[in-house]
Design a protein around this motif. Structure first.
Motif, PDB file in Angstrom:
ATOM      1  N   UNK A  22       0.842  -1.203   0.000  1.00 27.12           N
ATOM      2  CA  UNK A  22       0.000   0.000   0.000  1.00 27.12           C
ATOM      3  C   UNK A  22       0.879   1.256   0.000  1.00 27.12           C
ATOM      4  N   UNK A  23       1.913   1.262   0.871  1.00 31.43           N
ATOM      5  CA  UNK A  23       2.799   2.425   0.958  1.00 31.43           C
ATOM      6  C   UNK A  23       3.536   2.648  -0.355  1.00 31.43           C
ATOM      7  N   UNK A  24       3.920   1.523  -1.000  1.00 23.43           N
ATOM      8  CA  UNK A  24       4.687   1.631  -2.248  1.00 23.43           C
ATOM      9  C   UNK A  24       3.880   2.254  -3.389  1.00 23.43           C
ATOM     10  N   UNK A  25       2.562   2.217  -3.278  1.00 23.38           N
ATOM     11  CA  UNK A  25       1.725   2.819  -4.328  1.00 23.38           C
ATOM     12  C   UNK A  25       1.980   4.321  -4.430  1.00 23.38           C
ATOM     13  N   UNK A  26       2.205   4.963  -3.273  1.00 21.52           N
ATOM     14  CA  UNK A  26       2.456   6.410  -3.318  1.00 21.52           C
ATOM     15  C   UNK A  26       3.937   6.731  -3.138  1.00 21.52           C
ATOM     16  N   UNK A  27       4.696   5.795  -2.585  1.00 21.15           N
ATOM     17  CA  UNK A  27       6.132   6.022  -2.377  1.00 21.15           C
ATOM     18  C   UNK A  27       6.897   4.760  -2.785  1.00 21.15           C
ATOM     19  N   UNK A  28       7.299   4.677  -4.059  1.00 24.59           N
ATOM     20  CA  UNK A  28       7.954   3.454  -4.541  1.00 24.59           C
ATOM     21  C   UNK A  28       9.292   3.184  -3.855  1.00 24.59           C
ATOM     22  N   UNK A  29       9.781   4.189  -3.105  1.00 30.81           N
ATOM     23  CA  UNK A  29      11.065   4.007  -2.406  1.00 30.81           C
ATOM     24  C   UNK A  29      10.927   3.200  -1.114  1.00 30.81           C
ATOM     25  N   UNK A  30       9.718   2.911  -0.705  1.00 30.80           N
ATOM     26  CA  UNK A  30       9.523   2.121   0.514  1.00 30.80           C
ATOM     27  C   UNK A  30      10.067   0.704   0.277  1.00 30.80           C
ATOM     28  N   UNK A  31      10.816   0.211   1.246  1.00 28.11           N
ATOM     29  CA  UNK A  31      11.407  -1.130   1.091  1.00 28.11           C
ATOM     30  C   UNK A  31      10.686  -2.108   2.020  1.00 28.11           C
ATOM     31  N   UNK A  32      10.115  -3.136   1.431  1.00 26.73           N
ATOM     32  CA  UNK A  32       9.357  -4.127   2.203  1.00 26.73           C
ATOM     33  C   UNK A  32      10.233  -5.314   2.571  1.00 26.73           C
ATOM     34  N   UNK A  33      10.555  -5.422   3.857  1.00 36.05           N
ATOM     35  CA  UNK A  33      11.332  -6.577   4.336  1.00 36.05           C
ATOM     36  C   UNK A  33      10.502  -7.359   5.357  1.00 36.05           C
ATOM     37  N   UNK A  34       9.177  -7.221   5.243  1.00 36.39           N
ATOM     38  CA  UNK A  34       8.307  -7.896   6.220  1.00 36.39           C
ATOM     39  C   UNK A  34       8.098  -9.361   5.848  1.00 36.39           C
ATOM     40  N   UNK A  35       7.756  -9.630   4.617  1.00 36.29           N
ATOM     41  CA  UNK A  35       7.468 -11.008   4.217  1.00 36.29           C
ATOM     42  C   UNK A  35       8.728 -11.734   3.786  1.00 36.29           C
ATOM     43  N   UNK A  36       8.810 -13.003   4.145  1.00 35.64           N
ATOM     44  CA  UNK A  36       9.958 -13.801   3.713  1.00 35.64           C
ATOM     45  C   UNK A  36       9.684 -14.364   2.338  1.00 35.64           C
ATOM     46  N   UNK A  37      10.175 -13.651   1.329  1.00 34.20           N
ATOM     47  CA  UNK A  37       9.881 -14.079  -0.037  1.00 34.20           C
ATOM     48  C   UNK A  37      11.090 -13.887  -0.940  1.00 34.20           C
ATOM     49  N   UNK A  38      11.650 -14.988  -1.462  1.00 33.17           N
ATOM     50  CA  UNK A  38      12.823 -14.863  -2.336  1.00 33.17           C
ATOM     51  C   UNK A  38      12.542 -13.934  -3.516  1.00 33.17           C
ATOM     52  N   UNK A  39      13.519 -13.049  -3.816  1.00 30.97           N
ATOM     53  CA  UNK A  39      13.340 -12.153  -4.965  1.00 30.97           C
ATOM     54  C   UNK A  39      13.732 -12.849  -6.273  1.00 30.97           C
ATOM     55  N   UNK A  40      14.295 -14.048  -6.201  1.00 32.08           N
ATOM     56  CA  UNK A  40      14.754 -14.749  -7.405  1.00 32.08           C
ATOM     57  C   UNK A  40      13.572 -15.270  -8.223  1.00 32.08           C
ATOM     58  N   UNK A  41      13.807 -15.405  -9.529  1.00 33.33           N
ATOM     59  CA  UNK A  41      12.782 -16.036 -10.373  1.00 33.33           C
ATOM     60  C   UNK A  41      12.853 -17.545 -10.148  1.00 33.33           C
ATOM     61  N   UNK A  42      11.720 -18.203 -10.286  1.00 28.95           N
ATOM     62  CA  UNK A  42      11.708 -19.675 -10.231  1.00 28.95           C
ATOM     63  C   UNK A  42      12.624 -20.178 -11.361  1.00 28.95           C
ATOM     64  N   UNK A  43      13.485 -21.167 -11.093  1.00 35.96           N
ATOM     65  CA  UNK A  43      14.363 -21.672 -12.163  1.00 35.96           C
ATOM     66  C   UNK A  43      13.571 -22.053 -13.419  1.00 35.96           C
ATOM     67  N   UNK A  44      14.160 -21.686 -14.561  1.00 34.65           N
ATOM     68  CA  UNK A  44      13.492 -21.862 -15.871  1.00 34.65           C
ATOM     69  C   UNK A  44      12.936 -23.250 -16.112  1.00 34.65           C
ATOM     70  N   UNK A  45      13.747 -24.267 -15.776  1.00 32.95           N
ATOM     71  CA  UNK A  45      13.311 -25.627 -16.140  1.00 32.95           C
ATOM     72  C   UNK A  45      12.000 -25.996 -15.430  1.00 32.95           C
ATOM     73  N   UNK A  46      11.759 -25.408 -14.271  1.00 39.26           N
ATOM     74  CA  UNK A  46      10.513 -25.676 -13.540  1.00 39.26           C
ATOM     75  C   UNK A  46       9.345 -24.999 -14.268  1.00 39.26           C
ATOM     76  N   UNK A  47       9.533 -23.714 -14.591  1.00 40.05           N
ATOM     77  CA  UNK A  47       8.459 -22.975 -15.270  1.00 40.05           C
ATOM     78  C   UNK A  47       8.182 -23.573 -16.645  1.00 40.05           C
ATOM     79  N   UNK A  48       9.254 -23.947 -17.355  1.00 40.31           N
ATOM     80  CA  UNK A  48       9.084 -24.517 -18.705  1.00 40.31           C
ATOM     81  C   UNK A  48       8.285 -25.831 -18.639  1.00 40.31           C
ATOM     82  N   UNK A  49       8.591 -26.651 -17.639  1.00 37.21           N
ATOM     83  CA  UNK A  49       7.893 -27.942 -17.515  1.00 37.21           C
ATOM     84  C   UNK A  49       6.412 -27.718 -17.237  1.00 37.21           C
ATOM     85  N   UNK A  50       6.106 -26.711 -16.412  1.00 37.43           N
ATOM     86  CA  UNK A  50       4.692 -26.423 -16.114  1.00 37.43           C
ATOM     87  C   UNK A  50       3.996 -25.899 -17.371  1.00 37.43           C
TER      88      UNK A  50
END
Ligand code: GLU
Length: 388
Positions: A22-50
């Protein structure tokens, strides 16, 4: 309205993650470190197989506890990497580790049964126990004793109504791993209390640092039958949005959990399961991500520890910095709000995890390295401003 649910707390992780968005909608500089969520993309071979499975028309019900290739792969992974011998017929593929916990807790507890949680603990164990009609019993691990599990703490909490003990290593939020002597304490506890199951949430098990190794209680033959292991793909292979987790347990727990699964989910999607099968071939990607988390940990925790009044023990695993504060008599909520406004960094207050003894916060370091560096420096500036 269901009274049990109206009294239940919302998920603090999701509340703070939403707040950051919500904060990022008006201030894109806000940094969210609340949720534990990898910023990496899912490895290609997994996405390709799906995607391949989707184009092949794998878009119908896939009745069963999981596709055979995936359950076999999980059984093999548990055997080879964790020393857990679990028949593939006792593995249930679930929408995320969270649902695996939900099903297992419902399978084990009767109304009024007690379930022990070791605080600080992840935010959803207590509400899941309550949803199952159980009674959460909090055992506060001592921050002055490095949050170690002790026989005395467990024995003080156990009663003839105790049916379950939940442990989570590598730990969210503290970043501690289970040490051999603590695993011995857990094993001895289970042997002394034959009516108690142990739920071991090992979702961060591939994310450990400094050459250390995560221990699995399910690998201990004397108690393996009563250990329910929960794991998933979200954290290790950057698949949070896929909602892919699993449960490995004895036949009795499996059968009860699977009935609830049939009536609540029917089944998991086939194309996503076919993607997840590829995760077992992603050892290199998993190691690459782990190594980057280790670098981020060193940098992020290093900057935090250079701030007067701030202390963070180097996490041994997972991707959370668990920070203790000693600043101007502020409590966890006050520091969290202050940093949110002044540093524009969103973290989680330690009280969300049951830590009331010491002002504390949890920050995820699964974000991009430059963003983490900016966040740590902004936190430093904001805390230093308090001393002026
Ligand atoms: N498990 C993650 C966390 O603790 C994701 C959010 C949640 O499910 O609580 O941040």
């Amino acid at each position: 309205m269901n009274e049990k649910l109206s009294q239940m707390k919302p998920s603090a992780s999701l509340v703070f993650m939403t707040r950051a968005k919500e904060m990022q909608k008006t201030d894109p500089g806000v940094i969210g470190l609340a949720g534990g969520e990898p910023d990496f993309a899912t490895p290609d071979r997994i996405s390709m197989a799906a995607m391949r499975a989707l184009t092949e028309g794998d878009t119908h019900y896939v009745v069963g506890p999981g596709i055979p290739e995936l359950r076999k792969g999980i059984a093999k992974k548990l055997r080879e990497e964790n020393g857990i011998i679990c028949d593939e017929n006792c593995i249930l593929v679930t929408p995320g580790g969270k649902n695996a916990i939900y099903l297992a807790v419902h399978a084990i507890l009767n109304e009024g049964d007690e379930a022990i949680i070791l605080d600080p603990a992840w935010v959803s164990y207590e509400p899941i126990i309550q949803a199952a009609g159980g009674v959460p019993v909090h055992v506060k691990l001592d921050n002055r004793n490095d949050y170690r599990i002790t026989e005395a703490a467990l024995e003080a909490a156990v009663t003839d109504k105790t049916r379950l003990l939940i442990v989570n290593y590598p730990n969210n939020p503290t970043g501690r791993i289970l040490h051999e002597d603590e695993a011995d304490v857990l094993e001895a506890f289970l042997l002394r209390h034959p009516g108690v199951y142990l739920l071991s949430d090992e979702v961060y098990e591939r994310i450990v640092y400094d050459g250390k190794q995560s221990l699995s209680m399910g690998a201990r033959p004397a108690v393996a039958e009563r250990v329910v292991t929960v794991n998933g793909f979200s954290k290790s292979v950057a698949m949070t949005g896929w909602r892919m987790g699993y449960l490995a347990c004895c036949k009795e727990v499996f059968q009860a959990a699977y009935k609830l699964y049939q009536h609540s989910l029917s089944c998991m999607s086939g194309f996503m399961q076919r993607g997840a099968v590829e995760a077992f071939k992603c050892q290199r990607e998993i190691e690459d991500m782990r190594a980057i988390y280790e670098q981020r940990r060193n940098m992020f925790v290093g900057i935090l520890n250079s701030i007067p009044g701030v202390h963070c023990t180097l996490p041994e695993g997972a991707f959370y910095a668990w920070v203790h504060y000693d600043v101007k008599g502020m409590d966890s909520a006050a520091i969290c709000e202050y940093l949110l406004e002044k540093a524009r960094v969103v973290g989680m207050p330690g009280t969300a995890y049951g830590e009331y003894d010491v002002p504390s916060m949890r920050f995820s370091f699964a974000n991009a390295t430059d963003e983490l560096e900016t966040a740590a420096n902004r936190i430093k500036e904001a805390i230093l401003a308090l001393y002026k």
